[in-house]
Motif scaffolding. Structure first.
Motif, short mmCIF file in Angstrom:
data_model
loop_
_atom_site.label_atom_id
_atom_site.label_comp_id
_atom_site.label_asym_id
_atom_site.label_seq_id
_atom_site.Cartn_x
_atom_site.Cartn_y
_atom_site.Cartn_z
N MET A 135 0.81 -1.22 0.00
CA MET A 135 0.00 0.00 0.00
C MET A 135 0.85 1.27 0.00
O MET A 135 0.44 2.32 0.49
N ARG A 136 2.03 1.19 -0.62
CA ARG A 136 2.91 2.36 -0.71
C ARG A 136 2.91 2.90 -2.14
O ARG A 136 2.35 2.32 -3.05
N ASN A 137 3.58 4.03 -2.32
CA ASN A 137 3.69 4.64 -3.64
C ASN A 137 4.67 3.87 -4.52
O ASN A 137 5.50 3.11 -4.02
N GLU B 253 1.70 -4.62 -6.42
CA GLU B 253 1.72 -3.16 -6.39
C GLU B 253 0.37 -2.65 -6.88
O GLU B 253 -0.17 -3.15 -7.86
N ILE B 254 -0.18 -1.66 -6.17
CA ILE B 254 -1.40 -1.00 -6.63
C ILE B 254 -0.95 0.17 -7.49
O ILE B 254 -0.40 1.15 -6.98
N ASP C 130 -6.33 7.10 -4.22
CA ASP C 130 -6.71 6.36 -5.42
C ASP C 130 -6.46 4.86 -5.26
O ASP C 130 -7.14 4.03 -5.88
N GLN C 131 -5.48 4.51 -4.44
CA GLN C 131 -5.16 3.10 -4.23
C GLN C 131 -6.29 2.34 -3.56
O GLN C 131 -6.51 1.16 -3.86
N LEU C 132 -6.98 2.97 -2.63
CA LEU C 132 -8.01 2.27 -1.86
C LEU C 132 -9.09 1.67 -2.76
O LEU C 132 -9.33 0.46 -2.71
N PRO C 133 -9.79 2.45 -3.61
CA PRO C 133 -10.79 1.83 -4.48
C PRO C 133 -10.17 0.88 -5.50
O PRO C 133 -10.80 -0.12 -5.88
N MET C 134 -8.94 1.15 -5.93
CA MET C 134 -8.28 0.25 -6.88
C MET C 134 -8.01 -1.10 -6.24
O MET C 134 -8.15 -2.15 -6.88
N ALA C 135 -7.60 -1.10 -4.97
CA ALA C 135 -7.34 -2.35 -4.26
C ALA C 135 -8.62 -3.18 -4.16
O ALA C 135 -8.60 -4.40 -4.33
N VAL C 136 -9.73 -2.51 -3.88
CA VAL C 136 -11.02 -3.19 -3.80
C VAL C 136 -11.36 -3.84 -5.14
O VAL C 136 -11.77 -5.01 -5.21
N CYS D 242 2.76 -1.55 4.66
CA CYS D 242 3.32 -0.28 4.25
C CYS D 242 4.59 -0.05 5.05
O CYS D 242 5.14 -0.99 5.64
N THR D 243 5.09 1.16 5.12
CA THR D 243 6.38 1.42 5.77
C THR D 243 6.33 1.19 7.27
O THR D 243 7.12 0.44 7.84
N GLY D 244 5.38 1.86 7.95
CA GLY D 244 5.31 1.77 9.40
C GLY D 244 3.98 1.28 9.94
O GLY D 244 3.81 1.16 11.15
N GLY D 245 3.01 1.06 9.04
CA GLY D 245 1.73 0.50 9.46
C GLY D 245 0.53 1.40 9.31
O GLY D 245 -0.61 0.94 9.28
N ILE D 246 0.75 2.71 9.17
CA ILE D 246 -0.38 3.64 9.22
C ILE D 246 -1.29 3.53 8.00
O ILE D 246 -2.52 3.59 8.11
N ARG D 247 -0.72 3.37 6.82
CA ARG D 247 -1.55 3.27 5.61
C ARG D 247 -2.23 1.92 5.49
O ARG D 247 -3.41 1.84 5.13
N CYS D 248 -1.50 0.85 5.79
CA CYS D 248 -2.11 -0.48 5.64
C CYS D 248 -3.18 -0.73 6.69
O CYS D 248 -4.13 -1.48 6.46
N GLU D 249 -3.07 -0.09 7.86
CA GLU D 249 -4.12 -0.25 8.86
C GLU D 249 -5.43 0.37 8.35
O GLU D 249 -6.50 -0.23 8.46
N LYS D 250 -5.33 1.56 7.78
CA LYS D 250 -6.54 2.19 7.23
C LYS D 250 -7.05 1.41 6.04
O LYS D 250 -8.27 1.25 5.86
N ALA D 251 -6.14 0.91 5.20
CA ALA D 251 -6.55 0.14 4.02
C ALA D 251 -7.26 -1.14 4.42
O ALA D 251 -8.24 -1.55 3.78
#
Length: 343
Positions: A153-155, A169-170, A177-183, A198-207
């Protein structure tokens, strides 16, 4: 007490570079309700300034996101400060894997609408209903099974220099934009185990919360992200499934995880994974450059920028007027390289 920096960033950078005091780079985040982000920000600034914390911190009503450095001898003081702040008790701190202590030069704490820009406007979305945490050993075990899919879930520029084996990779330029694409990408895998990282957890937790919100069931996310995984794998003596370098959003621009170089110089195509910003102050493009090209282009991204930096300083300043100097420092757009990549 002044609640923001008044010294030039250039002077602060020189101070840190010349300061022999050992410093430790740390990242942390937490989703929790912040009733008054402005007051929380000011209280945190006062406490952090006293113990020499530097870094970039975002506060929002949904929580905190921080990447900082602290004098190593004040690490216990930092833990004490965090333990006394409402909502930050028993916080997990991700200590950098490959650290020279020169990651930040100023303390910058900002109030934002969200700590991660996600584009989610659905009032029924519940961040507290997130995926199951997995540690390094659990991650390795799950990824040994064919019914598990791993999503990065990173750039793209983060994925380019390092990622987990077989991770998807999304292909998007922004997290929102990644969130709906992942779905969409996972529709045919609704019943499989899906691990997000993700790097430290913050993005993948929300994802992970977003996928659950969209009807997925077996959703996991890597606790503490890549940083925590690498430390756990080393401490427990288990297989490290991450390959290459972990991109980080500070002056280091990367942590070496393995010796493998899986990316290429954007100018000549040779194996390379060192991210740099073009030294031209009117550009600052983020790109990968090998040592040979660094010498050829004087640290610039192009012949045009190389010629520009050799102009008289007065002429450079005149041409830079009105230019947003930081626009490319963490440019997420793939198009930023369209006239650069030769490979």
């Amino acid at each position: 007490m002044t609640l923001h920096n008044r010294i030039s960033r250039r002077e602060l950078k020189e101070r840190i570079l010349n300061d022999p005091t050992p410093r430790t780079t740390i990242s942390f985040y937490r989703y929790f309700k912040v009733t008054d982000p402005g007051a929380f920000r000011n209280a945190l600034y006062k406490s952090f300034e006293k113990i020499g914390v530097l870094g970039r911190i975002y506060i929002a009503s949904e929580g905190i996101n921080a990447q900082i450095s602290v004098p190593s001898h004040n690490l216990d003081l930092l833990k004490g400060v965090l333990g006394e702040m409402e909502g930050l008790k028993a916080l997990r701190l991700n200590i950098a894997v490959d650290d020279d202590g020169k990651s930040f030069y100023v303390l910058d704490i900002k109030v934002r609408e969200k700590i991660v820009a996600d584009g989610i406007n659905d009032p029924d979305f519940d961040m507290s209903n997130n995926g199951k945490y997995v540690n390094a050993a659990e991650f390795n075990d799950l990824t040994n099974h064919s019914d598990t899919i791993v999503i990065d879930m990173r750039n793209h520029y983060e994925y380019e220099v390092g990622h987990f084996e077989n991770a998807l990779e999304i292909p998007s330029d922004t997290f929102r934009d990644q969130l709906p694409m992942a779905v969409d990408m996972m529709q045919e895998h609704m019943d499989k185990n899906i691990i997000m990282y993700c790097t430290g957890g913050i993005r993948c937790e929300k994802a992970s919360a977003y996928l659950l919100h969209k009807g997925f069931r077996n959703v996991y996310h890597l606790e503490g992200g890549i940083i925590n995984y690498v430390r756990q794998a080393k401490a427990r003596g288990i297989e490290n499934k991450f390959r290459g370098k972990n991109f980080v959003f500070d002056q280091r621009l990367g942590e070496r995880v393995t010796d493998e170089i899986i990316a290429h110089c954007h100018q000549c195509g040779k194996p390379a994974d060192t991210h740099v910003n073009c030294v031209n102050d009117a550009c600052h493009l983020l790109f990968i450059q090998c040592e040979e090209c660094r010498k050829t282009y004087d640290g610039c991204c192009s012949e045009e920028c190389r010629d520009f930096i050799h102009l008289p300083e007065a002429e450079q300043k005149e041409q830079r007027k009105g230019v947003d100097l930081g626009r490319n420092v963490f440019n997420k757009s793939r198009s930023r390289l369209k006239n650069l990549t030769k490979s």
